[in-house]
Design an enzyme around this catalytic site. Structure first.
Site, PDB file in Angstrom:
ATOM      1  N   ASP A 155       6.640  -8.620  -8.578  1.00 36.40           N
ATOM      2  CA  ASP A 155       6.647 -10.190  -8.502  1.00 36.40           C
ATOM      3  C   ASP A 155       7.212 -10.853  -9.846  1.00 36.40           C
ATOM      4  OD1 ASP A 155       5.195  -9.754  -6.066  1.00 36.40           O
ATOM      5  OD2 ASP A 155       3.384  -9.160  -7.350  1.00 36.40           O
TER       6      ASP A 155
ATOM      7  N   HIS B  16      -1.335  -9.483  -5.429  1.00 35.91           N
ATOM      8  CA  HIS B  16      -0.079  -8.912  -5.049  1.00 35.91           C
ATOM      9  C   HIS B  16      -0.092  -9.325  -3.254  1.00 35.91           C
ATOM     10  CE1 HIS B  16       3.890  -7.229  -4.462  1.00 35.91           C
ATOM     11  NE2 HIS B  16       3.197  -6.216  -3.492  1.00 35.91           N
TER      12      HIS B  16
HETATM   13  P1  NAD Z   1       6.693   5.479   2.510  1.00 30.63           P
HETATM   14  O1  NAD Z   1       6.034   5.440   3.786  1.00 30.63           O
HETATM   15  O2  NAD Z   1       8.150   5.685   2.518  1.00 30.63           O
HETATM   16  O3  NAD Z   1       5.881   6.387   1.555  1.00 30.63           O
HETATM   17  C1  NAD Z   1       4.501   6.586   1.511  1.00 30.63           C
HETATM   18  C2  NAD Z   1       4.482   8.160   1.368  1.00 30.63           C
HETATM   19  O4  NAD Z   1       3.069   8.387   1.015  1.00 30.63           O
HETATM   20  C3  NAD Z   1       4.701   8.884   2.833  1.00 30.63           C
HETATM   21  O5  NAD Z   1       5.642  10.156   2.121  1.00 30.63           O
HETATM   22  C4  NAD Z   1       3.193   9.533   3.004  1.00 30.63           C
HETATM   23  O6  NAD Z   1       3.344  10.696   3.505  1.00 30.63           O
HETATM   24  C5  NAD Z   1       2.541   9.547   1.638  1.00 30.63           C
HETATM   25  N1  NAD Z   1       1.278   9.528   1.738  1.00 30.63           N
HETATM   26  C6  NAD Z   1       0.412   8.932   2.675  1.00 30.63           C
HETATM   27  N2  NAD Z   1      -0.831   9.107   2.149  1.00 30.63           N
HETATM   28  C7  NAD Z   1      -0.936   9.932   1.398  1.00 30.63           C
HETATM   29  C8  NAD Z   1      -2.164  10.516   0.547  1.00 30.63           C
HETATM   30  N3  NAD Z   1      -3.293  10.381   0.971  1.00 30.63           N
HETATM   31  N4  NAD Z   1      -1.642  11.339  -0.614  1.00 30.63           N
HETATM   32  C9  NAD Z   1      -0.519  11.354  -0.829  1.00 30.63           C
HETATM   33  N5  NAD Z   1       0.570  10.996  -0.247  1.00 30.63           N
HETATM   34  C10 NAD Z   1       0.404  10.195   0.779  1.00 30.63           C
HETATM   35  O7  NAD Z   1       6.089   3.931   1.721  1.00 30.63           O
HETATM   36  P2  NAD Z   1       6.890   3.412   0.510  1.00 30.63           P
HETATM   37  O8  NAD Z   1       8.041   2.308   0.931  1.00 30.63           O
HETATM   38  O9  NAD Z   1       6.998   4.508  -0.489  1.00 30.63           O
HETATM   39  O10 NAD Z   1       5.759   2.577   0.036  1.00 30.63           O
HETATM   40  C11 NAD Z   1       4.303   3.099  -0.597  1.00 30.63           C
HETATM   41  C12 NAD Z   1       3.389   1.926  -0.742  1.00 30.63           C
HETATM   42  O11 NAD Z   1       3.677   1.064  -1.638  1.00 30.63           O
HETATM   43  C13 NAD Z   1       3.248   1.080   0.462  1.00 30.63           C
HETATM   44  O12 NAD Z   1       1.675   0.740   0.643  1.00 30.63           O
HETATM   45  C14 NAD Z   1       3.964  -0.302   0.391  1.00 30.63           C
HETATM   46  O13 NAD Z   1       3.284  -1.168   0.929  1.00 30.63           O
HETATM   47  C15 NAD Z   1       3.586  -0.167  -1.272  1.00 30.63           C
HETATM   48  N6  NAD Z   1       4.411  -1.125  -2.223  1.00 30.63           N
HETATM   49  C16 NAD Z   1       3.870  -1.920  -2.943  1.00 30.63           C
HETATM   50  C17 NAD Z   1       4.550  -2.756  -3.817  1.00 30.63           C
HETATM   51  C18 NAD Z   1       3.913  -3.368  -5.096  1.00 30.63           C
HETATM   52  O14 NAD Z   1       4.533  -4.434  -5.624  1.00 30.63           O
HETATM   53  N7  NAD Z   1       2.717  -3.224  -5.357  1.00 30.63           N
HETATM   54  C19 NAD Z   1       5.856  -2.933  -3.532  1.00 30.63           C
HETATM   55  C20 NAD Z   1       6.557  -2.190  -2.644  1.00 30.63           C
HETATM   56  C21 NAD Z   1       5.900  -1.360  -1.770  1.00 30.63           C
HETATM   57  C1  LMR Z   2       6.760  -5.969  -1.749  1.00 24.55           C
HETATM   58  O1  LMR Z   2       6.185  -6.982  -2.000  1.00 24.55           O
HETATM   59  O2  LMR Z   2       7.762  -5.744  -1.484  1.00 24.55           O
HETATM   60  C2  LMR Z   2       5.639  -5.066  -1.314  1.00 24.55           C
HETATM   61  O3  LMR Z   2       4.260  -5.164  -1.462  1.00 24.55           O
HETATM   62  C3  LMR Z   2       5.874  -4.394   0.216  1.00 24.55           C
HETATM   63  C4  LMR Z   2       5.468  -5.683   1.219  1.00 24.55           C
HETATM   64  O4  LMR Z   2       4.565  -5.157   2.369  1.00 24.55           O
HETATM   65  O5  LMR Z   2       5.666  -6.852   1.043  1.00 24.55           O
END
Ligand code: NAD
Ligand code: LMR
Length: 328
Positions: free
Chosen positions: A160, A188
Site C-alpha cells: 500500500d 490492509h
Molecule cells: P496463489 O493461490 O498463487 O498461491 C498461494 C499458494 O499457497 C498456493 O500454491 C497454495 O497451494 C498455497 N497454500 C495454501 N494453503 C497453504 C498452507 N496451509 N501452507 C502452505 N501453502 C499453502 O496466491 P498468491 O497470489 O501467491 O497470494 C497469496 C496470498 O497473498 C493471498 O491470500 C493474497 O490475497 C495475498 N496477498 C496479500 C497482499 C498484501 O499486500 N498483504 C498482496 C497480494 C496478495
Molecule cells: C492486494 O492488495 O493487491 C492484495 O491484497 C490482493 C487483493 O486481494 O487485493
C-alpha cells in the site's frame, strides 16, 4: 540464515524467492537455507520451481529444502514469510470471494497451526511477515497461537505504501526516493488510511504541496484503497509481482537501519499508539534499528480528517477480531 516461505508454489512466491536471493536483502553474510512449504497437492509444482531456483545458481544460497508440513520447516527459522493462503477473486462453493475479510474463515485456520509451530520451534528472535489475506487479522491469529512474545509478527502494508508513493510521485512529479514519512495506518483493506499530511517530498509537506484536499479525499485515497481490486479486475488474478517486491522490501526494511528522517510500513500489534485499540494488528509508520528490532514512530500529527479515517479502519479491525474470537 534460515528463511521459511509458505505458499512457495504460488504466484507471489514465484517472484518473491528470486528477489530474496539477491545480495544485500539480509543484513548478514550467512548464506540462506530456504525452507519452502506447500500443501501436499502442490509439491509437484514446487519441485519444478526448485529446479529453476537451482538453475539460477544463487551465490547467496546454501540449501533449498521443501516441506509439506509447517512443523519441520520452521525449526530454528530466522524469518517466516507466510504467503500461503487463498486469494480473493476465486469462486468457492458457487460464490465469488469479493472482500479480503471473506477469506477469514478459509484462511484463519492456516495461521493457527503455523503460529503454534513458529512459537514452539522457530528462533526466539524470529521475524514473521504475514502476506496472506486478510493479513492483519491472520497475523493476530498467528501471534496469538504462537504464545511467544519474543518473536516479531508483522502483516504486510508495504504494498500500500509503494502504491501511494507511485501515485504521489506522479502527482508531484518527483522521484519515489524523494518521498519520506509516508504512512499507511490500519488494515490492509479498503478502509486503510494512507496519510499525506505528514509526508515530506524533498523536505516539503506533501499535502501542502498538493494543495487540493478534494484530490486527496476523492481520488488518491480510493485509488490506494481499491488498487488490489483494480488489479484483480484487470488481470484476473491478484497482484503478485508488486506484492513480492513489497514483501522483499519489508524484509530489507527490517534488516537494515531506516534512513534518517524516514519510516517504513508494516502492521504490528497495536499498543494504543495513535488511538488504535490495543490487541489488533494495525499499519503504523515504523523505524528499524537494523538489529532486528522495530519501533512505532509516534510524532505524526493527525487532523480531524485523519482521525476519522483511523477510527473507521480500527472499527473494521475490531469487527474482524470479533469474527475470529474462537481462534484467539
Ligand atoms: P496463489 O493461490 O498463487 O498461491 C498461494 C499458494 O499457497 C498456493 O500454491 C497454495 O497451494 C498455497 N497454500 C495454501 N494453503 C497453504 C498452507 N496451509 N501452507 C502452505 N501453502 C499453502 O496466491 P498468491 O497470489 O501467491 O497470494 C497469496 C496470498 O497473498 C493471498 O491470500 C493474497 O490475497 C495475498 N496477498 C496479500 C497482499 C498484501 O499486500 N498483504 C498482496 C497480494 C496478495
Ligand atoms: C492486494 O492488495 O493487491 C492484495 O491484497 C490482493 C487483493 O486481494 O487485493
Amino acid at each position: 540464515m534460515k528463511v521459511v516461505i509458505t505458499g512457495a508454489a504460488g504466484q507471489i512466491a514465484y517472484s518473491l524467492i528470486p528477489f530474496l536471493c539477491e545480495k544485500g536483502v539480509f543484513n548478514s553474510d550467512e548464506r540462506l537455507d530456504l525452507n519452502l512449504v506447500e500443501i501436499p497437492q502442490a509439491m509437484g509444482r514446487l519441485d519444478g520451481f526448485v529446479k529453476e531456483l537451482e538453475d539460477s545458481a544463487y551465490s547467496t544460497v546454501n540449501s533449498i529444502n521443501t516441506f509439506d508440513n509447517i512443523q519441520n520447516a520452521v525449526v530454528d527459522a530466522d524469518w517466516c514469510l507466510l504467503v500461503g493462503s487463498i486469494p480473493r477473486g476465486i469462486v468457492l462453493n458457487g460464490k465469488e470471494i469479493k472482500e479480503r475479510s471473506d477469506l477469514l474463515q478459509i484462511n484463519g485456520g492456516i495461521f493457527t497451526e503455523q503460529g503454534k509451530a513458529i512459537g514452539t520451534s522457530a528462533k526466539e528472535n524470529c521475524k514473521i511477515l504475514v502476506v496472506g489475506n486478510p493479513a492483519n487479522t491472520n497475523a493476530l491469529i498467528g501471534k496469538h497461537s504462537s504464545n511467544n512474545n519474543s518473536q516479531l509478527w508483522m502483516a504486510m502494508t508495504m504494498l500500500d505504501a509503494l502504491r501511494a508513493k507511485a501515485q504521489l510521485s506522479q502527482k508531484l512529479n518527483c522521484h519515489v526516493d524523494d518521498i519520506y514519512r509516508l504512512a499507511i495506518f490500519g488494515n490492509h483493506s479498503p478502509t486503510m488510511f494512507p496519510d499525506l499530511e505528514n509526508t515530506l517530498v524533498n523536505g516539503k509537506n506533501a499535502y501542502e504541496e498538493i494543495n487540493d484536499h478534494e484530490w486527496v479525499e476523492t481520488e488518491f485515497l480510493p485509488k490506494i484503497q481499491q488498487r488490489g481490486a483494480e488489479i484483480i479486475k484487470a488481470r484476473g488474478a491478484s497482484s503478485a509481482s508488486s506484492a513480492a517486491r513489497a514483501a522483499c522490501d519489508t524484509v530489507k526494511a527490517v534488516e537494515h537501519p531506516t534512513r534518517s528522517g524516514d519510516v517504513f510500513n508494516a502492521a504490528v500489534m497495536s499498543d494504543g499508539a495513535y488511538g488504535m485499540p490495543e490487541g489488533i494488528f494495525s499499519g503504523f509508520p515504523l523505524i528499524s534499528n537494523g538489529d532486528g528490532s522495530v519501533e512505532i514512530v509516534r510524532d505524526y500529527n493527525l487532523s480531524p480528517f485523519a482521525k476519522a479515517g483511523l477510527e473507521k479502519t480500527a472499527n473494521e479491525l475490531l469487527e474482524e477480531k470479533d469474527l475470529v474470537k474462537d481462534l484467539i
